[in-house]
Design a protein around this motif. Sequence first.
Motif, PDB file in Angstrom:
ATOM      1  N   VAL A  35      21.781 138.648  30.993  1.00 54.53           N
ATOM      2  CA  VAL A  35      21.915 139.477  32.194  1.00 54.53           C
ATOM      3  C   VAL A  35      22.426 140.862  31.819  1.00 54.53           C
ATOM      4  O   VAL A  35      21.925 141.883  32.317  1.00 54.53           O
ATOM      5  N   ASP A  36      23.422 140.907  30.946  1.00 54.97           N
ATOM      6  CA  ASP A  36      23.989 142.183  30.512  1.00 54.97           C
ATOM      7  C   ASP A  36      22.928 143.036  29.814  1.00 54.97           C
ATOM      8  O   ASP A  36      22.811 144.239  30.081  1.00 54.97           O
ATOM      9  N   LYS A  37      22.149 142.417  28.953  1.00 54.06           N
ATOM     10  CA  LYS A  37      21.095 143.142  28.229  1.00 54.06           C
ATOM     11  C   LYS A  37      20.023 143.650  29.189  1.00 54.06           C
ATOM     12  O   LYS A  37      19.545 144.787  29.065  1.00 54.06           O
ATOM     13  N   ALA A  38      19.665 142.832  30.167  1.00 55.93           N
ATOM     14  CA  ALA A  38      18.621 143.212  31.135  1.00 55.93           C
ATOM     15  C   ALA A  38      19.042 144.398  31.989  1.00 55.93           C
ATOM     16  O   ALA A  38      18.201 145.155  32.477  1.00 55.93           O
ATOM     17  N   ASN A  39      20.363 144.561  32.173  1.00 57.73           N
ATOM     18  CA  ASN A  39      20.863 145.630  33.041  1.00 57.73           C
ATOM     19  C   ASN A  39      21.447 146.813  32.284  1.00 57.73           C
ATOM     20  O   ASN A  39      22.041 147.702  32.892  1.00 57.73           O
ATOM     21  N   SER A  40      21.279 146.830  30.977  1.00 62.00           N
ATOM     22  CA  SER A  40      21.747 147.950  30.161  1.00 62.00           C
ATOM     23  C   SER A  40      20.596 148.925  29.908  1.00 62.00           C
ATOM     24  O   SER A  40      19.435 148.510  29.820  1.00 62.00           O
ATOM     25  N   SER A  67      27.583 157.872  45.538  1.00 62.62           N
ATOM     26  CA  SER A  67      28.140 157.401  44.271  1.00 62.62           C
ATOM     27  C   SER A  67      27.296 157.894  43.110  1.00 62.62           C
ATOM     28  O   SER A  67      26.123 158.234  43.265  1.00 62.62           O
ATOM     29  N   MET A  68      27.928 157.926  41.942  1.00 60.86           N
ATOM     30  CA  MET A  68      27.208 158.203  40.712  1.00 60.86           C
ATOM     31  C   MET A  68      27.837 157.375  39.600  1.00 60.86           C
ATOM     32  O   MET A  68      29.026 157.039  39.652  1.00 60.86           O
ATOM     33  N   THR A  69      27.015 157.019  38.616  1.00 59.31           N
ATOM     34  CA  THR A  69      27.470 156.196  37.506  1.00 59.31           C
ATOM     35  C   THR A  69      26.975 156.782  36.190  1.00 59.31           C
ATOM     36  O   THR A  69      26.056 157.608  36.164  1.00 59.31           O
ATOM     37  N   ILE A  70      27.618 156.318  35.121  1.00 57.09           N
ATOM     38  CA  ILE A  70      27.181 156.694  33.781  1.00 57.09           C
ATOM     39  C   ILE A  70      27.492 155.538  32.839  1.00 57.09           C
ATOM     40  O   ILE A  70      28.510 154.850  32.994  1.00 57.09           O
ATOM     41  N   GLU A  71      26.601 155.280  31.903  1.00 58.28           N
ATOM     42  CA  GLU A  71      26.849 154.286  30.870  1.00 58.28           C
ATOM     43  C   GLU A  71      27.481 154.964  29.665  1.00 58.28           C
ATOM     44  O   GLU A  71      27.138 156.103  29.335  1.00 58.28           O
ATOM     45  N   SER A  72      28.397 154.256  29.009  1.00 62.20           N
ATOM     46  CA  SER A  72      28.982 154.780  27.780  1.00 62.20           C
ATOM     47  C   SER A  72      29.188 153.632  26.803  1.00 62.20           C
ATOM     48  O   SER A  72      29.082 152.457  27.182  1.00 62.20           O
ATOM     49  N   ASP A  73      29.491 153.960  25.562  1.00 59.96           N
ATOM     50  CA  ASP A  73      29.678 152.934  24.536  1.00 59.96           C
ATOM     51  C   ASP A  73      30.852 152.018  24.850  1.00 59.96           C
ATOM     52  O   ASP A  73      30.846 150.841  24.483  1.00 59.96           O
ATOM     53  N   LYS A  74      31.867 152.552  25.515  1.00 64.23           N
ATOM     54  CA  LYS A  74      33.072 151.765  25.799  1.00 64.23           C
ATOM     55  C   LYS A  74      32.993 151.006  27.115  1.00 64.23           C
ATOM     56  O   LYS A  74      33.859 150.192  27.421  1.00 64.23           O
ATOM     57  N   GLY A  75      31.954 151.274  27.905  1.00 66.56           N
ATOM     58  CA  GLY A  75      31.809 150.625  29.203  1.00 66.56           C
ATOM     59  C   GLY A  75      31.188 151.587  30.199  1.00 66.56           C
ATOM     60  O   GLY A  75      30.791 152.695  29.853  1.00 66.56           O
ATOM     61  N   LEU A  93      36.892 157.138  44.690  1.00 68.62           N
ATOM     62  CA  LEU A  93      37.368 156.116  43.760  1.00 68.62           C
ATOM     63  C   LEU A  93      36.654 156.296  42.427  1.00 68.62           C
ATOM     64  O   LEU A  93      35.433 156.231  42.358  1.00 68.62           O
ATOM     65  N   LEU A  94      37.436 156.520  41.392  1.00 70.83           N
ATOM     66  CA  LEU A  94      36.913 156.617  40.032  1.00 70.83           C
ATOM     67  C   LEU A  94      37.230 155.315  39.310  1.00 70.83           C
ATOM     68  O   LEU A  94      38.386 154.866  39.306  1.00 70.83           O
ATOM     69  N   THR A  95      36.213 154.710  38.715  1.00 67.79           N
ATOM     70  CA  THR A  95      36.383 153.434  38.017  1.00 67.79           C
ATOM     71  C   THR A  95      35.847 153.516  36.601  1.00 67.79           C
ATOM     72  O   THR A  95      34.712 153.963  36.391  1.00 67.79           O
ATOM     73  N   TRP A  96      36.651 153.090  35.661  1.00 65.12           N
ATOM     74  CA  TRP A  96      36.199 152.886  34.287  1.00 65.12           C
ATOM     75  C   TRP A  96      36.205 151.382  34.036  1.00 65.12           C
ATOM     76  O   TRP A  96      37.272 150.751  34.009  1.00 65.12           O
ATOM     77  N   THR A  97      35.026 150.796  33.885  1.00 68.52           N
ATOM     78  CA  THR A  97      34.913 149.377  33.575  1.00 68.52           C
ATOM     79  C   THR A  97      34.780 149.259  32.061  1.00 68.52           C
ATOM     80  O   THR A  97      33.688 149.443  31.502  1.00 68.52           O
ATOM     81  N   LEU A  98      35.883 148.967  31.401  1.00 66.87           N
ATOM     82  CA  LEU A  98      35.965 149.059  29.945  1.00 66.87           C
ATOM     83  C   LEU A  98      35.780 147.699  29.271  1.00 66.87           C
ATOM     84  O   LEU A  98      36.164 146.664  29.814  1.00 66.87           O
ATOM     85  N   LYS A  99      35.203 147.726  28.081  1.00 64.88           N
ATOM     86  CA  LYS A  99      34.925 146.487  27.353  1.00 64.88           C
ATOM     87  C   LYS A  99      36.153 145.930  26.655  1.00 64.88           C
ATOM     88  O   LYS A  99      36.404 144.725  26.696  1.00 64.88           O
TER      89      LYS A  99
END
Length: 256
Positions: A35-40, A67-75, A93-99
């Motif tokens: 699921v993670d790979k399919a949505n990356s 809203s706006m989002t961005i992908e990064s290496d850390k999450g 609301l600013l959210t960092w969803t970190l690995k």
Amino acid sequence: MRRTSRLTLMALAGLLTSIATNAFAITGLEVMEKVDKANSGSIGSESEMTMTLIDAKGNKVERQMNSMTIESDKGDKSIMEFSKPFDVKGTKLLTWTLKDEANQQWLYLPQFKRVKKINSKNQSGSFMGSEFSYEDIAGEELEKYDYKLLSEDKSTWKVESKPKETSGYSKLITVISKEKMNPLSVEYYDRRGGLLKKSKLSDYESQEVGKKTFHLATKIEMKNEQTKKSSIIEWKKRKLGVKNKESDFKSNRLKR
């Protein structure tokens, strides 16, 4: 004859044990990795959204957001900003969803002109009076949960997720579409193990980024099984593949 029968029964018992042990050809972690790979690879996104709050009597309050989002290496990182009604306009609301670290969240309150950090203990609290918690908005990173595959059929997997770190939930049970590679429903259990909330994801749409197709729900309904209140988030417009700037996703930029 008795010895033969005993050997046959032992062999049968061994076979049944083997079948039980290997009941699923895939583990819960492997499902979530798929699921993670399919949505990356979506790069980033921009969206227009509505949030509808519904009390136990059915009374509704509607809010509009961008809203706006961005992908990064850390999450992944996201910003949600309310545009209507007036009493919540400008709230962000600013959210960092970190690995590899605890998730980070900051709430900008325009009426006070200040940025409030949401610490990990408070992320289980209600987001802007809705049935979605700050933790729900942040979402999951693979590394922060233990997974178990509960069942599988031709079209879905059912996976149990148990948080490794501080959480408002003892576990989540998610039904995942094999076709869409995304959840269809989630059950949220409180710290005591009781069923707290259920979410239903629907109205899926497909978008392409490069040569990859993403299948995303445009409606999430979260129902609190204990209070009978519910909240709905709907995406009216969403565009993937947007190259947002990393510098925009910083807490000191929220006052702009």
